[in-house]
Design an enzyme around this catalytic site. Structure first.
Site, PDB file in Angstrom:
ATOM      1  N   GLY A 184       0.813  -1.038  -0.131  1.00 53.57           N
ATOM      2  CA  GLY A 184       0.077   0.005  -0.035  1.00 53.57           C
ATOM      3  C   GLY A 184       0.701   1.428   0.645  1.00 53.57           C
ATOM      4  O   GLY A 184       2.130   1.058   0.956  1.00 53.57           O
TER       5      GLY A 184
ATOM      6  N   GLN B 296       1.624   3.389   2.494  1.00 51.99           N
ATOM      7  CA  GLN B 296       2.421   3.798   3.490  1.00 51.99           C
ATOM      8  C   GLN B 296       2.698   2.021   3.901  1.00 51.99           C
ATOM      9  O   GLN B 296       3.395   1.527   5.134  1.00 51.99           O
ATOM     10  CB  GLN B 296       1.526   3.987   4.279  1.00 51.99           C
ATOM     11  CG  GLN B 296       0.797   5.764   4.215  1.00 51.99           C
ATOM     12  CD  GLN B 296       2.694   6.714   4.452  1.00 51.99           C
ATOM     13  OE1 GLN B 296       3.184   6.733   5.156  1.00 51.99           O
ATOM     14  NE2 GLN B 296       2.392   7.967   3.712  1.00 51.99           N
ATOM     15  N   SER B 297       3.697   1.468   2.538  1.00 52.66           N
ATOM     16  CA  SER B 297       3.828   0.032   2.716  1.00 52.66           C
ATOM     17  C   SER B 297       5.390   0.136   3.985  1.00 52.66           C
ATOM     18  O   SER B 297       6.307   0.585   3.276  1.00 52.66           O
ATOM     19  CB  SER B 297       4.101  -0.940   1.847  1.00 52.66           C
ATOM     20  OG  SER B 297       4.934  -1.634   2.456  1.00 52.66           O
ATOM     21  N   ASN B 298       5.561  -0.205   5.175  1.00 53.70           N
ATOM     22  CA  ASN B 298       6.326  -0.583   5.396  1.00 53.70           C
ATOM     23  C   ASN B 298       7.250  -1.348   4.990  1.00 53.70           C
ATOM     24  O   ASN B 298       8.971  -0.817   5.115  1.00 53.70           O
ATOM     25  CB  ASN B 298       6.592  -0.775   7.587  1.00 53.70           C
ATOM     26  CG  ASN B 298       5.622   0.180   8.577  1.00 53.70           C
ATOM     27  OD1 ASN B 298       6.268   0.451   8.541  1.00 53.70           O
ATOM     28  ND2 ASN B 298       4.820  -0.179   8.452  1.00 53.70           N
TER      29      ASN B 298
ATOM     30  N   ALA C 104       7.509  -1.767   2.045  1.00 47.56           N
ATOM     31  CA  ALA C 104       7.876  -0.992   0.629  1.00 47.56           C
ATOM     32  C   ALA C 104       9.132  -0.290   1.241  1.00 47.56           C
ATOM     33  O   ALA C 104      10.388  -0.269   0.184  1.00 47.56           O
ATOM     34  CB  ALA C 104       7.085  -0.042  -0.117  1.00 47.56           C
TER      35      ALA C 104
END
Length: 343
Positions: free
Chosen positions: A83, A85-87, A89
């Protein structure tokens, strides 16, 4: 069996992103604040937020194996999904920079938040700082399909990309939490403390699955691990966790079968949807910050810790020891400023 597990894990390609086992700490101030409500439960936390690369967090354990395989295969680019706000990523961008790989992120707009903080701050800001190329996709897109299409484009130019899906939660990535299981077992042996429960968030299922595989391979009890799903409905979370755990275990001990009781998932803290704050999450996040000075994230560990507190207050852990695995994600707090601000 624990030594055999460590030997098997040591033989796999791995790119170092951790500086050793993360510490386990007693939450003494929180116990004092809860008082009799906790029934004498002894509460602990494993600080997987304290890893140094990219702001830390649980995905770095998975990325040690995923980046390791990418490097072994001669890849020059790491592509993953999540998403906005992917951690995962953000940690992938940082780990790729450390390994000398280009990084491209296929990020889908799946959380119904439209404020400026969510759409520009937090992990997205760091993705850019770490040098990743971000592809913003609509919420109904298939990010993994887009990632493979991008890899095919690179292939035409003589480049080679490694593609992994959300959370790095492949059977290989999950082995990062089999390593975590060995750390917990070593700590228990050295301290004389045995945890009645080990609690984690469950998003893409790889953290829970890897712990289960590691505990099973070491001859311990995977059923003492409890996760709180923050993404999928209960039946899907259980099925996905079991599937990844079984495949990860097969890499460690071929033909060993998981028991039907090996996977325990609780859906009570999921709330309206993935990434949507709940009152219980906000209360848990503030309680942890104001009693222990520790920061939970609003999407994963905040919701799971709300469940951890609920279980502590039921007395099920009375006079017992329970461990919460703190998975990081602190940058996400800055993307949820409006939701977390006190009125």
């Amino acid at each position: 069996m624990l030594d055999d597990l460590k030997s098997t894990l040591a033989q796999l390609p791995r790119f170092p992103l951790l500086d050793g086992p993360t510490p386990i700490q007693r939450l003494s101030r929180l116990e004092a604040v809860l008082g009799e409500k906790a029934g004498g439960a002894r509460l602990w936390v494993k600080r997987d937020d304290l890893m140094g690369v990219g702001g830390g967090g649980n995905k770095l354990r998975k990325l040690e194996f995923l980046i390791g395989e990418a490097v072994e295969q001669g890849c020059d680019t790491f592509i993953t999904t999540g998403g906005l706000q992917s951690n995962h990523a953000r940690q992938s961008a940082a780990a790729s920079a450390r390994a000398g790989l280009a990084c491209e992120l296929m990020l889908a707009d799946i959380v119904p938040r439209h404020d400026a903080d969510y759409r520009t701050n937090g992990n997205l800001l760091l993705d850019n700082i770490f040098g990743a190329k971000v592809h913003r996709l609509p919420g109904d897109a298939n990010p993994l399909l887009a990632g493979h299409a991008r890899a095919a484009e690179f292939g035409k130019d003589g480049r080679k990309a490694y593609v992994v899906g959300s959370g790095g939660s492949s059977p290989l990535g999950a082995l990062g939490y089999a390593v975590c299981a060995t750390e917990i077992l070593d700590w228990e042996a050295q301290s004389g403390v045995r945890f009645d429960a080990i609690v984690v968030p469950n998003g893409s299922s790889g953290t829970h699955a890897g712990l289960v595989a590691g505990m099973a391979a070491a001859g311990d009890a995977p059923e003492r691990i409890l996760s709180f799903t923050v993404l999928a409905p209960l039946d899907r979370a259980v099925a996905e966790t079991k599937s990844i755990a079984a495949a990860a275990l097969d890499r460690l001990v071929p033909d060993q079968v998981l028991s039907n009781k090996a996977i325990a998932v609780d859906a009570s803290q999921r709330g309206e949807a993935y990434g949507v704050p709940t009152a219980a999450m906000i209360h848990a996040l503030r309680l942890m910050a104001r009693s222990e000075g520790l920061l939970l994230d609003p999407v994963y560990s905040g919701k799971a810790f709300a469940g951890f507190l609920d279980h502590a207050k039921t007395g099920v852990w009375a006079d017992r020891d329970a461990l919460f695995i703190m998975t990081g994600g602190t940058p996400g707090l800055f993307a949820y400023r409006e939701a977390l601000a006190e009125g």
